[in-house]
Motif scaffolding. Structure first.
Motif, mmCIF file in Angstrom:
data_model
loop_
_atom_site.group_PDB
_atom_site.id
_atom_site.type_symbol
_atom_site.label_atom_id
_atom_site.label_comp_id
_atom_site.label_asym_id
_atom_site.label_seq_id
_atom_site.Cartn_x
_atom_site.Cartn_y
_atom_site.Cartn_z
ATOM 1 N N LEU A 235 0.685 -1.046 -0.149
ATOM 2 C CA LEU A 235 -0.048 0.091 -0.048
ATOM 3 C C LEU A 235 0.845 1.146 0.009
ATOM 4 C CD1 LEU A 235 -2.609 -1.019 2.682
ATOM 5 C CD2 LEU A 235 -2.973 -1.199 0.048
ATOM 6 N N LYS A 236 1.960 1.232 0.659
ATOM 7 C CA LYS A 236 2.779 2.476 0.624
ATOM 8 C C LYS A 236 3.760 2.682 -0.654
ATOM 9 C CE LYS A 236 6.651 4.312 3.315
ATOM 10 N NZ LYS A 236 7.665 3.953 4.519
ATOM 11 N N MET A 237 3.763 1.381 -1.436
ATOM 12 C CA MET A 237 4.208 1.641 -2.708
ATOM 13 C C MET A 237 3.129 2.104 -3.892
ATOM 14 S SD MET A 237 6.712 -1.852 -2.928
ATOM 15 C CE MET A 237 7.146 -1.559 -4.595
ATOM 16 N N TYR A 238 2.085 1.771 -3.376
ATOM 17 C CA TYR A 238 0.778 2.052 -4.380
ATOM 18 C C TYR A 238 0.441 3.533 -4.265
ATOM 19 C CZ TYR A 238 -3.686 1.366 -6.733
ATOM 20 O OH TYR A 238 -4.614 1.443 -7.612
ATOM 21 N N VAL A 239 0.508 4.245 -3.068
ATOM 22 C CA VAL A 239 0.268 5.689 -2.927
ATOM 23 C C VAL A 239 1.320 6.464 -3.386
ATOM 24 C CG1 VAL A 239 0.821 5.789 -0.651
ATOM 25 C CG2 VAL A 239 -0.824 7.043 -1.363
ATOM 26 N N ALA A 243 9.574 6.259 -0.965
ATOM 27 C CA ALA A 243 10.724 6.843 -0.685
ATOM 28 C C ALA A 243 10.639 7.711 0.765
ATOM 29 C CB ALA A 243 11.160 7.814 -1.895
ATOM 30 N N PHE A 244 9.385 7.710 1.246
ATOM 31 C CA PHE A 244 9.198 8.550 2.365
ATOM 32 C C PHE A 244 9.112 7.599 3.657
ATOM 33 C CE2 PHE A 244 7.674 10.855 -1.133
ATOM 34 C CZ PHE A 244 8.225 12.013 -0.965
ATOM 35 N N GLU A 245 9.100 8.324 5.059
ATOM 36 C CA GLU A 245 9.256 7.487 6.024
ATOM 37 C C GLU A 245 7.805 6.868 6.382
ATOM 38 O OE1 GLU A 245 11.007 9.410 9.170
ATOM 39 O OE2 GLU A 245 12.884 9.418 8.338
ATOM 40 N N ASN A 246 6.747 7.719 6.014
ATOM 41 C CA ASN A 246 5.347 7.332 6.175
ATOM 42 C C ASN A 246 4.452 7.710 5.202
ATOM 43 O OD1 ASN A 246 4.158 10.182 6.798
ATOM 44 N ND2 ASN A 246 5.910 10.144 8.105
ATOM 45 N N ASP A 247 3.448 7.023 4.953
ATOM 46 C CA ASP A 247 2.309 7.267 4.055
ATOM 47 C C ASP A 247 1.116 8.328 4.495
ATOM 48 O OD1 ASP A 247 1.032 5.741 5.680
ATOM 49 O OD2 ASP A 247 0.587 3.992 4.382
ATOM 50 N N ALA A 248 1.593 9.134 5.488
ATOM 51 C CA ALA A 248 0.245 10.078 5.783
ATOM 52 C C ALA A 248 -0.969 9.374 6.125
ATOM 53 C CB ALA A 248 0.168 11.106 4.797
ATOM 54 N N GLY A 249 -0.909 8.078 6.712
ATOM 55 C CA GLY A 249 -2.113 7.298 7.225
ATOM 56 C C GLY A 249 -2.792 6.593 6.102
ATOM 57 N N TYR A 250 -2.388 6.604 5.067
ATOM 58 C CA TYR A 250 -3.088 5.753 3.763
ATOM 59 C C TYR A 250 -3.376 4.622 4.035
ATOM 60 C CZ TYR A 250 -3.916 4.011 -0.664
ATOM 61 O OH TYR A 250 -4.387 3.305 -2.029
ATOM 62 N N GLY A 251 -2.295 3.859 4.451
ATOM 63 C CA GLY A 251 -2.353 2.354 4.866
ATOM 64 C C GLY A 251 -3.288 2.079 5.895
ATOM 65 N N PRO A 288 1.663 12.620 -2.940
ATOM 66 C CA PRO A 288 2.880 12.096 -2.036
ATOM 67 C C PRO A 288 2.856 12.992 -0.593
ATOM 68 C CG PRO A 288 3.868 13.013 -3.850
ATOM 69 C CD PRO A 288 2.290 12.982 -4.117
ATOM 70 N N PRO A 289 3.122 12.234 0.457
ATOM 71 C CA PRO A 289 3.270 13.161 1.751
ATOM 72 C C PRO A 289 4.333 13.979 1.698
ATOM 73 C CG PRO A 289 3.717 10.783 2.022
ATOM 74 C CD PRO A 289 3.338 10.822 0.646
ATOM 75 N N LYS A 290 4.342 14.891 2.401
ATOM 76 C CA LYS A 290 5.265 16.097 2.547
ATOM 77 C C LYS A 290 6.451 15.301 3.335
ATOM 78 C CE LYS A 290 2.716 20.027 2.481
ATOM 79 N NZ LYS A 290 2.251 21.250 3.206
ATOM 80 N N PRO A 291 7.986 15.546 2.904
ATOM 81 C CA PRO A 291 9.082 14.876 3.712
ATOM 82 C C PRO A 291 9.045 15.414 5.205
ATOM 83 C CG PRO A 291 9.789 16.116 1.928
ATOM 84 C CD PRO A 291 8.307 16.148 1.661
ATOM 85 N N VAL A 292 9.638 14.432 5.869
ATOM 86 C CA VAL A 292 9.702 15.003 7.496
ATOM 87 C C VAL A 292 10.495 16.139 7.568
ATOM 88 C CG1 VAL A 292 10.133 14.090 9.660
ATOM 89 C CG2 VAL A 292 9.260 12.450 7.964
#
Length: 325
Positions: A235-239, A243-251, A288-292
């Motif tokens: 799911l993290k790759m699908y969204v 390349a980010f640490e989190n998927d902003a709650g998508y998964g 894509p979520p913003k980087p940390v």
């Protein structure tokens, strides 16, 4: 004889005699039937006295043709030619249990197949009704989307409930949804990136076709889950957040919806509305979520530098004014 019958009064006498004879025979027959009813063994004696008894006995003593017993599948029963002096053929004792066991196994197999066929439409119906109420989509349209998802999931070999959960979070079952970055359709597939997967389905324009979009989206999801080794990684790759640490709650949203769909498919009463409602159909997907943000020590105080620069300019102006005076 003519004179006998023509004599006066003789006809009447003969009629009365015949009538009495018939009545006597009837009474005797009724009496005989009553006696045979009380004592059935007398029937055999009467049959033995009949002239037809010998013929019946000869027919009964003739050798009977051997009965053909159908052998169960996979078992060959050898049949011997009947002998004139031999007794009537009797089926082997092992044939009946084997045939009964084979019939029972076949019956159980048929029942299991029927149960599987009945379970799938029942589960699919529950899921369809729940999704139709939850996302306020027409029942016929939801039925078409769920049926296409189940058919595609069987081909791709992926859980249809997971595909429906992704579809719910991505587009809210809006087949014409499109994000600013170019994700399209129910599964919000990036048609420009995965254009090769649409070639055998009619080209990139087929991205807004619900059936084609579900098929391509399910294929991509299966590839990402296999590559990532888990549903969360897939799911993290699908969204697009690999390349980010989190998927902003998508998964988390997809897995929560996936769990609810599992409960619905198992016949549980799941409320249509939840505290954490899914995003509407107009949600911007594939963002894509913003980087940390970096650590506080590494931050640059931009406002402070700007303030210092203004103070320096003010001091320089004041010095220039004093020098001019």
């Amino acid at each position: 004889m003519r004179a006998l019958f023509a004599a006066p009064g003789r006809t009447k006498v003969l009629r009365m005699a015949a009538h009495r004879a018939v009545m006597g025979a009837g009474v005797c027959a009724i009496g005989a039937i009553g006696v045979m009813f009380v004592k059935p063994e007398l029937t055999d004696h009467l049959k033995a006295m009949s002239p037809f008894a010998a013929k019946t006995t000869m027919q009964a003593s003739a050798p009977a043709a051997p009965a053909t017993v159908p052998a169960p599948t996979g078992i060959v029963v050898a049949q011997k030619k009947p002998d004139v002096a031999a007794k009537p053929a009797v089926a082997e004792p092992a044939t009946a249990p084997v045939a009964a066991a084979a019939a029972h196994a076949e019956h159980v197999a048929k029942l299991s197949v029927v149960d599987q066929k009945d379970a799938a439409p029942r589960e699919q119906k529950w899921v369809t009704n729940w999704l139709s109420k939850r996302y306020r989509v027409a029942g016929d349209a939801t039925n078409m989307l769920v049926s296409a998802t189940y058919n595609t999931a069987r081909e791709v070999k992926i859980d249809p409930l997971l595909v429906l959960a992704v579809m719910a979070i991505e587009s809210g079952f809006n087949p014409f949804a499109e994000s600013p970055v170019g994700a399209q359709g129910l599964m919000q597939v990036m048609s420009k990136v995965h254009h090769d997967k649409f070639q055998h389905l009619g080209g990139v324009k087929a991205a807004l076709n619900p059936v084609a979009n579900i098929k391509v989206g399910a294929t991509i999801l299966k590839e990402y889950v296999s590559r990532g080794g888990s549903i969360e990684s897939g799911l993290k790759m699908y969204v697009g957040a690999a390349a980010f640490e989190n998927d902003a709650g998508y998964g988390y949203k997809v897995l929560a919806e996936y769990k609810r769909l599992k409960d619905v498919a198992n016949g549980k009463n799941v409320p249509v509305t939840t505290t954490s409602a899914p995003p509407p159909a107009t949600v911007v997907a594939k963002t894509p979520p913003k980087p940390v943000a970096p650590v506080a020590d590494d931050k640059v105080d931009v406002l402070t530098q700007a303030d210092r620069h203004d103070l320096r300019n003010q001091e320089a102006d004041q010095e220039g004014i004093v020098a001019a005076l």
